[in-house]
Write an enzyme that holds these catalytic residues in place. Structure first.
Site: not given
Length: 387
Positions: A99, A147, A170, A178
């Site tokens: 992302g 992402g 992450e 996530d």
């Protein structure tokens, strides 16, 4: 002749004539939609094709891209003329490297809505992919992280190549794996998902399929031909698409003689990461004393203690949840990270200043209390993620 070649011929013809009207007619006939330059969406034959088109940014996903992909996916899902959806990345280096974290970081510092909107809309897109009613094929040829994993792993078909590089890194930037990581990671073999989540270990090529992240493996040089054959399928069933992918997989020989990179360590991973807490995992690694265990202990010591504890509880809880419930939980965690310190410090150290020396707060596992963790998982009331 392919539709694409016909399009090029028509486009050249229109340019020679200098007819803007003719150009518009061709575009309408192709049912192609160009959204800025960041994501391209077109109907080719009976297929909807999404191309992530930020090659200089390794096709990193931003909010604008999400806001164009989601409604188009929904439109194609209802369209009787669209039988399959293909998503790929431009540039040859990455499917999607993650992302647009820098933008989210700046927004979070300023208290702007992007810090809420990005995660909310990204997770809604992840869920749409996970529940898609038509064959969804992600061609993860190149870097696929964060992402990019969310855009692919929940779909029915994920095609890796020898150029695929998968990781969920992450915990190194004060976040957690996530985009539904709490759903797919605990469902990998043994404790592999927990190991990947905590350490950010990178998988390459066929190992992405061997781990269970990709559903198929195809030599990168065959991807263009595979895409053409997918587009040419007439009203394909899920079994038809699966059969075509299996056919291409059988024709692919790159790295076929190499064992899974973690094969010799799987027994150790399952034993050492079988624990009730991060502290227990670290103690297991210390007591084991092997070179592999010591390397993992060294890796974990560099990660955000808060992220490690959030991730452990996230995967433990996610193992028994639906994808939707996991995404609701992860949205709560994302907002906890936006309120905290480690995410901003991790992005600074890894992506901005690149000194690789984050100063975590708290700096130890012991400093991350259970009451603090409880607060991160609490419902957000009206601000909770809704589908």
């Amino acid at each position: 002749m392919s539709v694409f070649n016909l399009y090029k011929m028509s486009l050249n013809f229109s340019q020679r004539l200098g007819s803007l009207c003719r150009l518009r007619i061709i575009h309408q006939h192709m049912m192609s939609t160009q959204v800025g330059s960041e994501v391209l969406m077109e109907r080719v034959g009976n297929a909807g094709v999404i191309t992530l088109n930020r090659p200089k940014a390794l096709n990193a996903l931003n909010l604008s891209m999400i806001r164009h992909i989601y409604p188009q996916l929904k439109k194609w899902e209802k369209d009787s003329g669209t039988d399959v959806v293909i998503i790929k990345g431009a540039g040859g280096k990455a499917f999607c490297a993650g992302g647009d974290i820098r933008a989210v970081t700046e927004a979070g510092k300023l208290g702007e809505s992007l810090a809420q909107d990005f995660f909310r809309e990204e997770y809604i897109l992840n869920n749409a992919i996970g529940t898609y009613q038509k064959p969804y094929v992600a061609l993860i040829d190149g870097i696929t992280m964060g992402g990019g994993v969310g855009l692919s792993v929940h779909g029915r078909f994920r095609v890796a190549t020898e150029k695929t590089l998968f990781a969920m890194p992450e915990t190194a930037i004060g976040l957690f794996p996530d985009v539904g990581g709490g759903h797919f990671l605990p469902r990998l073999q043994g404790k592999l998902g927990l190991f990947l989540a905590l350490t950010g270990f990178r998988l390459k090529g066929r190992d992405v399929q061997r781990a269970g992240v990709a559903s198929h493996f195809v030599d990168s040089q065959k991807i263009t031909a595979l895409e053409k054959d997918l587009v040419d399928l007439k009203t394909p069933s899920i079994e038809d698409v699966a059969g075509l992918l299996k056919f291409y997989e059988k024709q692919s020989s790159v790295e076929s003689d190499k064992p899974f990179i973690l094969e010799q360590h799987m027994d150790a991973i399952n034993r050492l990461f079988e624990a009730n807490s991060i502290e227990e995992i670290c103690e297991n690694l210390k007591q084991d004393g092997s070179a592999f265990a010591q390397k993992q202990l060294e890796t974990l010591s560099k990660m955000s203690p808060t992220s490690l504890k959030l991730t452990f509880r996230q995967l433990w809880a996610g193992a028994g949840m639906s994808l939707q419930d996991v995404l609701i939980m992860e949205y709560r965690l994302s907002q906890a990270c936006m309120r905290g310190q480690d995410f901003y410090e991790g992005v600074r150290a890894v992506l901005i200043d690149k000194d690789q020396s984050p100063k975590w707060t708290p700096s130890t596992l012991e400093g991350v209390t259970e009451s603090f963790l409880d607060g991160c998982f609490k419902p957000l009331g009206e601000r909770d993620l809704k589908f």
